[in-house]
Design a protein around this motif. Structure first.
Motif, mmCIF file in Angstrom:
data_model
loop_
_atom_site.group_PDB
_atom_site.id
_atom_site.type_symbol
_atom_site.label_atom_id
_atom_site.label_comp_id
_atom_site.label_asym_id
_atom_site.label_seq_id
_atom_site.Cartn_x
_atom_site.Cartn_y
_atom_site.Cartn_z
ATOM 1 N N ARG A 64 0.815 -1.226 0.000
ATOM 2 C CA ARG A 64 0.000 0.000 0.000
ATOM 3 C C ARG A 64 0.847 1.274 0.000
ATOM 4 O O ARG A 64 0.334 2.366 -0.221
ATOM 5 N N LEU A 65 2.122 1.163 0.278
ATOM 6 C CA LEU A 65 2.957 2.369 0.411
ATOM 7 C C LEU A 65 3.097 3.112 -0.926
ATOM 8 O O LEU A 65 3.391 2.500 -1.953
ATOM 9 N N VAL A 66 2.901 4.413 -0.879
ATOM 10 C CA VAL A 66 3.094 5.243 -2.067
ATOM 11 C C VAL A 66 4.575 5.596 -2.219
ATOM 12 O O VAL A 66 5.105 5.645 -3.323
ATOM 13 N N TYR A 67 5.229 5.875 -1.111
ATOM 14 C CA TYR A 67 6.653 6.196 -1.102
ATOM 15 C C TYR A 67 7.341 5.317 -0.067
ATOM 16 O O TYR A 67 6.704 4.909 0.915
ATOM 17 N N PRO A 68 8.624 5.054 -0.243
ATOM 18 C CA PRO A 68 9.377 4.412 0.829
ATOM 19 C C PRO A 68 9.251 5.269 2.096
ATOM 20 O O PRO A 68 9.185 6.495 2.005
ATOM 21 N N VAL A 69 9.205 4.632 3.244
ATOM 22 C CA VAL A 69 9.087 5.385 4.496
ATOM 23 C C VAL A 69 10.471 5.525 5.109
ATOM 24 O O VAL A 69 11.076 4.535 5.534
ATOM 25 N N GLU A 70 10.968 6.761 5.103
ATOM 26 C CA GLU A 70 12.317 6.991 5.624
ATOM 27 C C GLU A 70 12.328 7.972 6.793
ATOM 28 O O GLU A 70 13.383 8.284 7.328
ATOM 29 N N ALA A 71 11.177 8.477 7.133
ATOM 30 C CA ALA A 71 11.139 9.425 8.243
ATOM 31 C C ALA A 71 9.851 9.159 9.032
ATOM 32 O O ALA A 71 9.574 8.008 9.369
ATOM 33 N N ASN A 72 9.068 10.196 9.277
ATOM 34 C CA ASN A 72 7.884 10.003 10.112
ATOM 35 C C ASN A 72 6.586 10.232 9.345
ATOM 36 O O ASN A 72 5.562 10.549 9.939
ATOM 37 N N GLU A 73 6.652 10.123 8.033
ATOM 38 C CA GLU A 73 5.450 10.282 7.236
ATOM 39 C C GLU A 73 5.180 9.009 6.452
ATOM 40 O O GLU A 73 6.094 8.426 5.867
ATOM 41 N N VAL A 74 3.901 8.636 6.403
ATOM 42 C CA VAL A 74 3.496 7.426 5.705
ATOM 43 C C VAL A 74 2.365 7.778 4.748
ATOM 44 O O VAL A 74 1.325 8.291 5.183
ATOM 45 N N PHE A 75 2.596 7.550 3.480
ATOM 46 C CA PHE A 75 1.561 7.776 2.467
ATOM 47 C C PHE A 75 1.040 6.412 2.020
ATOM 48 O O PHE A 75 1.798 5.593 1.522
ATOM 49 N N LEU A 76 -0.250 6.213 2.214
ATOM 50 C CA LEU A 76 -0.861 4.912 1.961
ATOM 51 C C LEU A 76 -1.890 4.984 0.862
ATOM 52 O O LEU A 76 -2.678 5.928 0.817
ATOM 53 N N LYS A 77 -1.928 3.943 0.048
ATOM 54 C CA LYS A 77 -3.086 3.777 -0.818
ATOM 55 C C LYS A 77 -4.207 3.185 0.032
ATOM 56 O O LYS A 77 -4.014 2.163 0.709
ATOM 57 N N ALA A 78 -5.340 3.831 0.001
ATOM 58 C CA ALA A 78 -6.484 3.337 0.773
ATOM 59 C C ALA A 78 -7.741 3.850 0.101
ATOM 60 O O ALA A 78 -7.843 5.040 -0.216
ATOM 61 N N SER A 79 -8.666 2.935 -0.128
ATOM 62 C CA SER A 79 -9.930 3.361 -0.743
ATOM 63 C C SER A 79 -10.721 4.180 0.276
ATOM 64 O O SER A 79 -10.396 4.203 1.473
ATOM 65 N N ALA A 80 -11.722 4.876 -0.226
ATOM 66 C CA ALA A 80 -12.555 5.673 0.666
ATOM 67 C C ALA A 80 -13.159 4.782 1.749
ATOM 68 O O ALA A 80 -13.239 5.163 2.928
ATOM 69 N N TYR A 115 -5.099 12.551 7.194
ATOM 70 C CA TYR A 115 -5.341 13.519 6.143
ATOM 71 C C TYR A 115 -5.625 12.782 4.833
ATOM 72 O O TYR A 115 -4.889 11.870 4.457
ATOM 73 N N ASP A 116 -6.706 13.165 4.133
ATOM 74 C CA ASP A 116 -6.933 12.623 2.788
ATOM 75 C C ASP A 116 -6.033 13.373 1.821
ATOM 76 O O ASP A 116 -6.265 14.538 1.519
ATOM 77 N N TRP A 117 -5.010 12.707 1.348
ATOM 78 C CA TRP A 117 -3.973 13.403 0.582
ATOM 79 C C TRP A 117 -4.390 13.609 -0.874
ATOM 80 O O TRP A 117 -4.212 14.684 -1.451
ATOM 81 N N ALA A 118 -4.945 12.556 -1.452
ATOM 82 C CA ALA A 118 -5.357 12.583 -2.858
ATOM 83 C C ALA A 118 -6.376 11.466 -3.006
ATOM 84 O O ALA A 118 -6.505 10.630 -2.104
ATOM 85 N N PRO A 119 -7.095 11.434 -4.102
ATOM 86 C CA PRO A 119 -8.057 10.348 -4.269
ATOM 87 C C PRO A 119 -7.357 9.003 -4.114
ATOM 88 O O PRO A 119 -6.383 8.716 -4.825
ATOM 89 N N GLY A 120 -7.806 8.195 -3.165
ATOM 90 C CA GLY A 120 -7.203 6.891 -2.957
ATOM 91 C C GLY A 120 -5.905 6.896 -2.180
ATOM 92 O O GLY A 120 -5.225 5.877 -2.096
ATOM 93 N N GLU A 121 -5.550 8.031 -1.625
ATOM 94 C CA GLU A 121 -4.301 8.133 -0.848
ATOM 95 C C GLU A 121 -4.557 8.879 0.461
ATOM 96 O O GLU A 121 -5.226 9.911 0.462
ATOM 97 N N VAL A 122 -3.978 8.377 1.524
ATOM 98 C CA VAL A 122 -4.050 9.101 2.798
ATOM 99 C C VAL A 122 -2.626 9.332 3.315
ATOM 100 O O VAL A 122 -1.696 8.614 2.938
ATOM 101 N N ARG A 123 -2.506 10.380 4.126
ATOM 102 C CA ARG A 123 -1.199 10.675 4.714
ATOM 103 C C ARG A 123 -1.293 10.555 6.225
ATOM 104 O O ARG A 123 -2.208 11.089 6.842
ATOM 105 N N LEU A 124 -0.333 9.866 6.817
ATOM 106 C CA LEU A 124 -0.254 9.772 8.277
ATOM 107 C C LEU A 124 1.095 10.320 8.708
ATOM 108 O O LEU A 124 2.143 9.931 8.165
#
Lengths: 333, 333, 333, 333
Positions: free
Chosen positions: C273-289, C303-312
């Motif tokens: 599900r990861l959009v980017y490698p996680v190298e710090a304290n942010e995680v971008f996930l693919k997740a449906s609504a 945070y809803d980052w983009a359609p189908g993506e959330v940011r933690l």
């Protein structure tokens, strides 16, 4: 005959000729042969290597010069009646991005080395107060007085001691040179001036002034600032050609000599009426409202400067001969 | 014969005559009869009440217009290849005190209403993001294309819907008017334009452009900004006189018609070599290095735009007749 | 549990203690003992002589740094998604007085030496185009990626070759240091960084960030700019004390290690599900609504980052243990 | 005991408590519950609808207020000894993008309606001179004097007549309110004030001041300017909470009453030594170098203001009781 302003006069015929001569295809902006000749020509005039940029107004020259000498968080020491303070709608603040003009007093709009030193002594050397970075003098001043080379040199020394740059607003530099009898070099860089707004428009030009840097390295960033300000006209050759025409055969000195001569004639006629000594092309006269009306009735027009005072500014085409009728009328008051 | 830039051309004879005619004593700055006549004359041209200010460069006109439409914390939408973004050394940022140019894509340096709407949709409506306040279009564009009145009107509607002002950089407005066959009014305020940089210098003038406000109230603060920028030349009559001369007897349209005509002739000769449709006075040609060298060998000079592409810009004095030899040479490649 | 932003977290207890300890009479502004200790303390951390100024926000640190490296007429190369471009409402333009941000592309909001070199190659070296004067990189980036010392060094070399200064936006510098395992020195000045915005607020601080100059002479003018911007708080000791507390016993590294650790746990659970490698304290996930709603139903917000993506975004108090329930929930999706 | 500055004092205990209470997760920037409560709470204090923004320094509040009231090409009338002129390193010039401070005289750093009117009368109404757009008064003044509601109202009327906005620098507004016995409303918007820098830091706070707009529409652009200046701290709740704590149970008035009380006690002891009437928390004393040394020998420290003059500033924790030993020592001089 009007004596409102040397900006009201027409341009001298050599300027129109120069424009016609320059009217041929050449490189845009300042890549043309006239613009490219400016540095060398001005270096001759000033007997040292300078960088010279044309600009379309004296306000632009002044503001660019100050921006080259003073950072946004700095201050510029100048006379309370300086053109940069009173007549440029905040151009120095615009070009410097908010530097502060720090106002000095002095007779006839002249400042002194002492005034600089005293003003600096009152400024706390901490980050809470704006620190001065430059000094600006006007020569000839807004009241028609001039600085001698020694006076400028004293100011230059005071500036240097404090690490301040020195700018000269020479909107009427030609008139000052003619009056002083000094060389352009002695009145400027040899006396510590770093940048000169060298005016031609009030002296018979159309719309070209020169910004002369005696520390050539100051020109580099200014070339970008000039463009960024919309001052790099796309057909620059018509400005450069005006300046070169003015320097040819000392036209600039002849024009200034004429205007100064006219002013001297009026000064002699005025005698005790003079508010300030006449050292350039401006004459401030004590004249009652009735006297002013009388002169106007004779066809002479001028500026009401203050209650009981009028200002007459002489142009390149208002030499001794042209103003004799006015001199006579003043003498007869 | 050189086709580098319409800024390289000489000025047309009517301009020199106008300068000579204006060469008499009058009020300084913009108090003279010529400057005072500008508003009325431009209001005729645009069939509505406008305010028109002379300025000495197109960059100055553009930057002042943007400063009138966008606060320091705002943004201006424009094409990625717009002159204000690429060729003015940050003048918009200087005059607006740091507004951000927000770049749009579009063929031939043209933007569309849709591009505006899409760009706005991506901007979060919070204080962390710069909010757009204005749109700027160039007509004719940097690649020699023009907008139809309908295209401008669509952009104007998109701008208005979002509360954005609309500026038109008309450095080559005359060429656009001639090509479109539309009235100046239809191409500007009737289509939602608030401010126009109305260019004359590339069209045969010397150093006067007009900044025209279709919302007259925008002019007030701009008068101060113009002075503050050192753009209020002290002998403004020599600028105003140029603009009036250009408008007299539609000289501006005749000059543009000539340049456009020359460009059309080259376009016809170029055929498949054209990179963009030719709608104004610029011709972008595909030409190999050898072909470019060949043309130069024949005495034609121009700008190497990109590998395999050259740019030719036609001036008021390079009409059909003048450029026929070049057209023949291109056709014979 | 909320994962909106590391700015939403409370401050860590050591910060409140430090404020209480500093709560005594001392000299105003930055004359107090805590402020005066900053240079030396930071010089230890970075193993070289640095100047360190406290400021109350990361935006202020970034903008002051850029103003120290870039003149008003210059440009700053940065990533298209950089915080300075997208989230600071034009602060760089305000503090630099109108410099232009020049946008580069690159995966994960990272830029490369090559992108710098290529961008510079496209800029004409004339006064019509804004010339770049600085580069800004964000480490960790806005997408939670980090630069290795070698990557920074390559950028530093490309910058130096062109004469550009190098700024690092280290709002999450601690997270980058922890991930890289490199020393603060290796990630900064040894790799060519001239100025670092060293963030503490996202890492458990309250309202103190440090602006660190590795070329100490850059600090002088910045001291005036800081005051002039209203950023020289009158009770500066409460800022300096926070920074010193963060450096004591490596609290800054411990806090970052916790947040990074929490992020790694989520990353492992997220897998594909990861959009980017996680190298710090942010995680971008693919997740449906529906998936996002499910997680929210379990009490996790983000945070809803983009359609189908959330940011933690993980905070100092959201280490592995704290986020295990979320990791399980993600794994169970 | 030191009397250098009210900025040197520690913060009062309620502030530390408020920080601890606010130390929980909430929305970043000014989206938290404390920040969101400010408008309503301040509207109660001022008995009208206001907009209130926290900022971390008084200089920031002043400069943002002036930027809201004065365009870049305008001027701000203020006293020659105003903090905005002398102690903010040009912050007003930075935030207004170069507006000019126009200096007025007046006893005790107070200005009058008459001084405003007279200064305006000397300004030519043309584009060559900077036109005033705002007035700024400091209450209490830099010399510890206060304005009565009637004095402010006279200034407000003079400002309105000329179309000028009115800003009040209330770094010591609490002390002025306490001294005057007037309501906050009577001292501000009812007297024509448009924007108030409402100080808390000198009155026992840590790093939160309020910028209060009595014309709520002025707040909109200021929200962007605050962000753009790096003043929108990411954990704003720690600022808002300070302000709310200060307003709770009239802590701000109690603190000011204490400091004013201490100052009154010193004033009574000082008698003829007073340079200015004591109306707030500042005491200017005539004291020879020997007398000053004597007091210092007793453990009291203060600022040497001018030859033969010392300044003592009282803090919230230096009420009557605390300063009695100093009062006795002054009385015994």
């Amino acid at each position: 005959m009007r004596f409102f302003s040397d900006n009201a006069a027409p341009v001298c015929p050599e300027i129109l000729s120069a424009l016609a001569d320059a009217n041929r295809l050449d490189t845009a902006y300042d890549g043309d042969r006239w613009s490219q000749a400016l540095d060398a020509r001005m270096s001759q005039v000033f007997e040292t290597e300078v960088r010279a940029l044309w600009v379309p107004s004296g306000t632009a020259a002044n503001a660019l010069a100050l921006a080259a000498l003073c950072p946004p968080h700095g201050g510029v020491l100048c006379h309370r009646n300086a053109h940069i303070q009173n007549d440029e709608c905040g151009a120095p603040e615009f070009y410097t991005h908010g530097a502060k003009l720090m106002l000095l007093d002095g007779a006839g709009a002249k400042i002194t080395a002492r005034a600089i030193t005293e003003a600096c002594a009152l400024i706390r050397d901490d980050v809470h107060q704006v620190q001065p970075h430059a000094v600006s003098v006007t020569n000839a001043t807004e009241y028609g007085l001039t600085y001698t080379p020694d006076e400028v040199a004293a100011i230059g020394a005071a500036a240097r001691e404090r690490g301040l740059g020195l700018h000269m607003d020479g909107a009427r530099f030609a008139n000052a040179v003619v009056h002083s009898g000094a060389s352009p070099a002695d009145l400027t860089w040899r006396a510590g001036v770093d940048a000169l707004s060298f005016g031609f428009v009030k002296n018979g030009g159309m719309n070209a002034e020169a910004l002369v840097f005696f520390r050539p390295e100051l020109a580099e960033a200014t070339l970008y600032r000039r463009k960024r300000a919309g001052l790099l006209l796309s057909k620059g050759r018509y400005l450069a050609a005006q300046i070169l025409a003015m320097l040819d055969d000392d036209l600039w000195l002849r024009n200034a000599r004429a205007a100064n001569g006219g002013a001297q004639l009026l000064a002699e006629a005025a005698g005790e009426r003079l508010v300030y000594p006449v050292e350039a092309n401006e004459v401030f006269l004590k004249a009652s409202a009735a006297e002013a009306a009388h002169l106007r009735g004779l066809g002479f027009d001028f500026y009401d400067w203050a209650p009981g005072e009028v200002r007459l500014v002489l142009s390149w085409d208002q030499g001794e001969e042209a103003v004799r009728p006015l001199a006579d009328a003043i003498g007869a008051l």
